[in-house]
Motif scaffolding. Structure first.
Motif, short mmCIF file in Angstrom:
data_model
loop_
_atom_site.label_atom_id
_atom_site.label_comp_id
_atom_site.label_asym_id
_atom_site.label_seq_id
_atom_site.Cartn_x
_atom_site.Cartn_y
_atom_site.Cartn_z
N ASP A 191 2.12 4.43 1.06
CA ASP A 191 2.02 5.01 2.47
C ASP A 191 3.14 5.66 2.76
O ASP A 191 4.44 5.56 2.73
CB ASP A 191 1.88 3.76 3.47
N GLY A 230 5.78 4.43 5.03
CA GLY A 230 6.38 3.13 4.62
C GLY A 230 7.65 2.93 4.59
O GLY A 230 8.62 3.93 4.18
N THR A 247 -5.07 9.91 -3.41
CA THR A 247 -3.53 9.82 -3.01
C THR A 247 -2.87 10.19 -4.67
O THR A 247 -3.33 9.88 -5.47
CB THR A 247 -2.86 8.22 -2.89
N SER A 306 4.08 0.46 2.19
CA SER A 306 4.26 -0.23 3.59
C SER A 306 3.69 -1.81 3.10
O SER A 306 3.14 -1.91 2.24
CB SER A 306 3.27 0.12 4.63
N ARG A 345 0.89 -1.28 0.01
CA ARG A 345 -0.31 -0.02 0.05
C ARG A 345 0.89 1.47 0.01
O ARG A 345 2.03 1.23 0.83
CB ARG A 345 -0.81 0.10 1.19
#
Length: 351
Positions: free
Chosen positions: A288, A291, A327, A338, A286
């Motif tokens: 992130d 991450g 995003t 992540s 994902r």
């Protein structure tokens, strides 16, 4: 197809179905190769595999429709060698239902009951009561007088299921029962089939090529490839620890990494882990900002619930991932990523 007799008579029927070292050959071709499989009484076991892997031949051998070259099929601890299909106390349901078009729904369901009635098993009144009970079980109250030709595909399959359950078979054998239906209907009927089988207390063996159907309907699963069972266990056992990379991808994992790519992912994201090969679901990675991994966006596609992206992950290569709506994942952008360890499955070393 419904078997109206059985070889019951001992107290060990809770053992259920036991297939031991079973091999079925067609000339020089080995269709089922030394298969071991148990279906405990009261359970639903799915045999999952691609077309041509031997799963339907295995089911037919259990039913007594194919003769094994070696091995055994037993139920309740009793070997069924030499017991004809109609004496095994099993019922079969196929993908097209095979309803009698000249009979109404009630008569279709009552057909195996009438066969038993001819031998003094059940009165006409008891038959009608049983048909009504089964129509209620499969959610078709009020359909008794309907013609099969007026039914939808899903309704026809529920009638076929009611007919198969009519004489309380010791074992219900389901051969791709939902494969002829469109995906949306198949998903809905799979959930209904799960509930119907539990409500009926049925012992069942389901063969299917659809992993979602297997997970929706069954308690346990056996994965079959090239005539052999490559893995079996509870749904959780098979899903969380696939036997090998092929099995992982057939079960629905998006990607399997091994060797340097897997080790690089492990070192950066899960340094305490010990696996050298790993299967990842599409949502395992994902985007992130906090991450531990770095990546470059190669592709991005917006869906109603999330953004699906393809990332070039540093040291691990091109991998699928997801991002939350909104995003910034423009192609070429550098992002951090992540790893959700609940969405991965270690693959046994060396496989």
């Amino acid at each position: 197809m419904v078997s109206t007799d059985s070889t019951t008579g001992d107290s060990s029927t809770s053992v259920g179905l036991e297939v031991s070292d079973l091999t079925v050959r067609f000339g020089a071709t080995v269709a089922v190769d030394q298969v071991d499989l148990d279906v405990p009484a009261g359970s639903v076991v799915a045999v999952l595999g691609p077309s041509g892997c031997g799963k339907s031949t295995l089911l037919r051998a259990v039913a007594g429709l194919e003769y094994p070259a070696s091995g055994s099929v037993s139920y309740g601890g009793r070997d069924l060698a030499g017991v004809p299909t109609h004496k095994r106390g099993f019922a079969l349901m196929f993908q097209d239902g095979q309803l009698f078009e000249h009979l109404d729904v009630a008569a279709n369901i009552a057909y195996p009951l009438r066969l038993r009635h001819s031998r003094g098993h059940r009165s006409r009144l008891a038959q009608r009561e049983r048909v009504a009970e089964l129509l209620d079980l499969v959610g078709l109250e009020g359909y008794a007088d309907r013609s099969p030709g007026t039914l939808s595909g899903g309704e026809r399959q529920r009638v076929a299921l009611a007919r198969a359950l009519a004489v309380d078979p010791r074992l219900l054998l389901l051969d791709e029962p939902l494969s002829a239906l469109d995906r949306g209907l198949r998903e809905r009927l799979a959930a209904e089939l799960h509930d119907i089988l539990r409500a009926a207390g049925a012992t069942a063996m389901l063969v299917t090529h659809d992993q979602e159907e297997a997970f929706a309907v069954a308690d346990r699963m056996a994965v079959m490839r090239d005539g052999r069972i490559v893995q079996s266990g509870t749904l959780e056992e098979v899903w969380s620890r696939p036997a090998d990379g092929w099995t992982a991808q057939f079960l629905g994992y998006a990607t399997v990494l091994s060797d340097d790519r897997a080790r690089r992912l492990r070192e950066l994201a899960v340094p305490t882990a010990t696996w050298d090969s790993v299967a990842l679901r599409r949502s395992a990675l994902r985007v992130d900002p906090t991450g531990p991994l770095t990546a470059r966006v190669e592709e991005a596609r917006v869906t109603p619930d999330q953004i699906r992206v393809q990332l070039d992950v540093d040291g691990a290569g091109s991998l699928p991932a997801v991002a939350d709506p909104g995003t910034d994942v423009r192609v070429g952008a550098q992002v951090r990523v992540s790893l959700d360890t609940s969405r991965i499955a270690p693959i046994p070393q060396g496989i």
